[in-house]
Design a protein around this motif. Structure first.
Motif, PDB file in Angstrom:
ATOM      1  N   ARG A  17      19.397  -1.533  27.967  1.00  0.00           N
ATOM      2  CA  ARG A  17      19.327  -0.181  28.539  1.00  0.00           C
ATOM      3  C   ARG A  17      20.073   0.845  27.693  1.00  0.00           C
ATOM      4  N   GLU A  18      19.523   1.975  27.513  1.00  0.00           N
ATOM      5  CA  GLU A  18      20.147   3.137  26.892  1.00  0.00           C
ATOM      6  C   GLU A  18      21.130   2.763  25.772  1.00  0.00           C
ATOM      7  N   GLN A  19      20.609   2.148  24.738  1.00  0.00           N
ATOM      8  CA  GLN A  19      21.477   1.705  23.640  1.00  0.00           C
ATOM      9  C   GLN A  19      22.212   2.869  22.981  1.00  0.00           C
ATOM     10  N   GLN A  20      21.660   4.065  23.032  1.00  0.00           N
ATOM     11  CA  GLN A  20      22.328   5.226  22.457  1.00  0.00           C
ATOM     12  C   GLN A  20      23.595   5.580  23.232  1.00  0.00           C
ATOM     13  N   VAL A  21      23.697   5.131  24.489  1.00  0.00           N
ATOM     14  CA  VAL A  21      24.880   5.384  25.316  1.00  0.00           C
ATOM     15  C   VAL A  21      25.791   4.168  25.344  1.00  0.00           C
ATOM     16  N   ILE A 100      32.297   1.916  29.218  1.00  0.00           N
ATOM     17  CA  ILE A 100      31.810   1.855  27.838  1.00  0.00           C
ATOM     18  C   ILE A 100      31.615   3.264  27.286  1.00  0.00           C
ATOM     19  N   SER A 101      30.995   4.128  28.077  1.00  0.00           N
ATOM     20  CA  SER A 101      30.782   5.508  27.637  1.00  0.00           C
ATOM     21  C   SER A 101      31.947   6.373  28.112  1.00  0.00           C
ATOM     22  N   ASN A 102      32.036   7.562  27.540  1.00  0.00           N
ATOM     23  CA  ASN A 102      33.051   8.516  27.993  1.00  0.00           C
ATOM     24  C   ASN A 102      32.473   9.261  29.189  1.00  0.00           C
ATOM     25  N   ILE A 103      32.825   8.798  30.379  1.00  0.00           N
ATOM     26  CA  ILE A 103      32.253   9.379  31.597  1.00  0.00           C
ATOM     27  C   ILE A 103      32.616  10.855  31.760  1.00  0.00           C
ATOM     28  N   HIS A 104      33.626  11.320  31.077  1.00  0.00           N
ATOM     29  CA  HIS A 104      34.055  12.712  31.183  1.00  0.00           C
ATOM     30  C   HIS A 104      33.186  13.651  30.347  1.00  0.00           C
ATOM     31  N   ARG A 105      32.362  13.074  29.468  1.00  0.00           N
ATOM     32  CA  ARG A 105      31.476  13.876  28.617  1.00  0.00           C
ATOM     33  C   ARG A 105      30.022  13.759  29.050  1.00  0.00           C
ATOM     34  N   ARG A 106      29.808  13.175  30.207  1.00  0.00           N
ATOM     35  CA  ARG A 106      28.435  12.944  30.666  1.00  0.00           C
ATOM     36  C   ARG A 106      28.080  13.854  31.831  1.00  0.00           C
ATOM     37  N   GLU A 107      27.124  13.459  32.617  1.00  0.00           N
ATOM     38  CA  GLU A 107      26.660  14.274  33.731  1.00  0.00           C
ATOM     39  C   GLU A 107      27.821  14.595  34.670  1.00  0.00           C
ATOM     40  N   PHE A 126      35.222   3.899  24.485  1.00  0.00           N
ATOM     41  CA  PHE A 126      35.404   3.106  23.277  1.00  0.00           C
ATOM     42  C   PHE A 126      34.278   2.108  23.057  1.00  0.00           C
ATOM     43  N   GLY A 127      33.211   2.208  23.821  1.00  0.00           N
ATOM     44  CA  GLY A 127      32.133   1.235  23.716  1.00  0.00           C
ATOM     45  C   GLY A 127      32.633  -0.127  24.161  1.00  0.00           C
ATOM     46  N   PRO A 128      31.966  -1.187  23.714  1.00  0.00           N
ATOM     47  CA  PRO A 128      32.392  -2.535  24.104  1.00  0.00           C
ATOM     48  C   PRO A 128      33.825  -2.865  23.699  1.00  0.00           C
ATOM     49  N   PHE A 129      34.360  -2.166  22.674  1.00  0.00           N
ATOM     50  CA  PHE A 129      35.738  -2.394  22.242  1.00  0.00           C
ATOM     51  C   PHE A 129      36.728  -2.071  23.362  1.00  0.00           C
TER      52      PHE A 129
END
Length: 162
Positions: A17-21, A100-107, A126-129
């Protein structure tokens, strides 16, 4: 020391799913890396994933008396679940939230976080890291807990000796 890693809805679809995210790593790959780090750090690591809120609440409650800490990615439930928040609060274990994603920069709706206030810490963007960072953080927390317990033990022994 046992750490329980709890993964919320749709995380079983990582790598698809949504590999870009979310990137291309699959959940199994992330867990393999965490398990390897845990073994090297003397931690038993248990993994759990569910798309169902009640099952996640049940798993958090099962951690009480059985685990030293929790690493959780509540995924979409982060933004809506008072039940997960209350379960984390109830078990009163060191809990690190990972996204994984920066939830503060999303919707806009992703900026509401119901569980962060009851977690020890949050790692976002930080992604999977981010899961590795959570493992490092949990080792540090556990070392601090041990140090406090040892100091209390020494103080108790000193008091008894007087």
């Amino acid at each position: 020391m046992k750490i329980v890693v709890i993964q919320g809805p749709n995380l079983n679809m990582l790598g698809v799913r949504e590999q870009q995210v979310y990137g291309s790593m699959k959940l199994e790959q992330i867990h393999a890396q965490m398990k390897d780090f845990g073994a090297k750090s003397g931690m038993e690591v248990e993994f759990f994933q569910s798309n169902l809120e009640g099952e996640i609440v049940d798993k958090i409650q099962e951690c009480y008396g059985d685990a030293s800490g929790i690493i959780i990615n509540a995924a979409a439930y982060t933004h809506t679940s008072i039940a997960i928040r209350d379960a984390i609060s109830a078990v009163n274990l060191p809990t690190i939230e990972v996204h994984i994603s920066n939830i503060h920069r999303r919707e806009e709706f992703r900026k509401q976080n119901m569980i962060a206030p009851v977690c020890t810490s949050s790692i976002v963007g930080f992604g999977p890291f981010g899961y590795h960072l959570a493992m490092v953080g949990m080792v540090q927390i556990m070392n601090e807990v041990k140090a406090v317990q040892e100091m209390q033990k020494q103080q108790s022994q000193a008091t008894e000796a007087k």
